[in-house]
Write a protein that holds these residues in place. Structure first.
Motif: not given
Length: 251
Positions: A141-159
């Motif tokens: 329920d807590c938004a991450p900082q931008l670096p962690a969010l960027r890494l997660a989005i990069a992994e998900l969009v690659a999938q």
């Protein structure tokens, strides 16, 4: 569009809308979302952008925003209907998220087990719901900082992108994430500003007359909107993050 100060998109949208049934074949609906603080002005229409009265409103009404996502649709999955028009909007971590996708995903059928479910029947809205579901699963329920969010989005969009073409844009009102499968281009307009000529309409704007030296605007598009500016192509598979009108360096 991603900017360091609230900016209107009238010039770029004038050319962009012409691709919705006049200079291009994307005539199956369109939409645009403007972030204003924590709110979003969201307009969609199943009519072609070139013929839409709502599009005429946007051309004439200089709504100012630091983050804008617009989309013209060429249907690959799902009928031509209002519920299938991008961009799509959902809430996560107390913020609106806006998403648009260009492409086609095949054999993409993730299990959705949370609060994010499609209203229409496009692969695009399904991918958006899956993205938000996985982000909430990772970070709670807590938004991450931008670096962690960027890494997660990069992994998900690659999938997701292994299922087909996944050119997409995503924002919650601060950073704008743009992923390229095939074609995306960007430019940054900043001081000293020059005149720009639209590719799809006989319109020229001298930005030096309508800006301040501190303004900075990043425009991200599938194909360049102007004929006399140096658009920079994305690499296939590349995810860029724009903040305050500038692409952040890769980690």
């Amino acid at each position: 569009m991603n900017c360091n100060v609230p900016t209107d998109i009238v010039f770029s949208f004038t050319g962009f809308a012409m691709r919705g049934g006049h200079t291009d074949t994307h005539h199956d609906g369109w939409g645009i979302a403007f972030f204003e603080g924590v709110g979003v002005r969201h307009f969609v229409d199943h009519q072609a952008a070139v013929a839409s009265p709502v599009a005429e409103l946007i051309k004439r009404y200089p709504i100012k925003s630091k983050n804008v996502i617009a989309h013209i649709r060429k249907a690959t999955q799902g009928q031509v209907a209002l519920e299938n028009c991008h961009p799509f909007v959902r809430e996560l971590w107390g913020r609106y998220w806006v998403f648009a996708h260009n492409g086609n995903l095949l054999d993409f059928a993730p299990v959705l087990d949370g609060a994010f479910r499609p209203v229409g029947n496009t692969d695009s809205e399904l991918a958006f719901c899956y993205l938000l579901q996985q982000l909430r699963a990772r970070f709670g329920d807590c938004a991450p900082q931008l670096p962690a969010l960027r890494l997660a989005i990069a992994e998900l969009v690659a999938q997701i992108a292994v299922h087909g073409t996944f050119n997409m844009m995503l924002s919650s009102g601060s950073a704008l994430f743009a992923h390229c499968s095939t074609h995306l281009h960007y430019l940054v307009r900043q001081y000293p500003f020059v005149s720009a000529q639209l590719s799809d309409e006989d319109v020229i704007v001298d930005f030096s007359q309508v800006t301040t030296p501190n303004d900075r605007v990043a425009i991200i598009v599938t194909q360049p909107l102007t004929t006399n500016e140096a658009w920079i192509p994305f690499e296939p598979g590349e995810l860029k993050v724009f903040v305050d009108g500038w692409p952040l360096a890769a980690d």
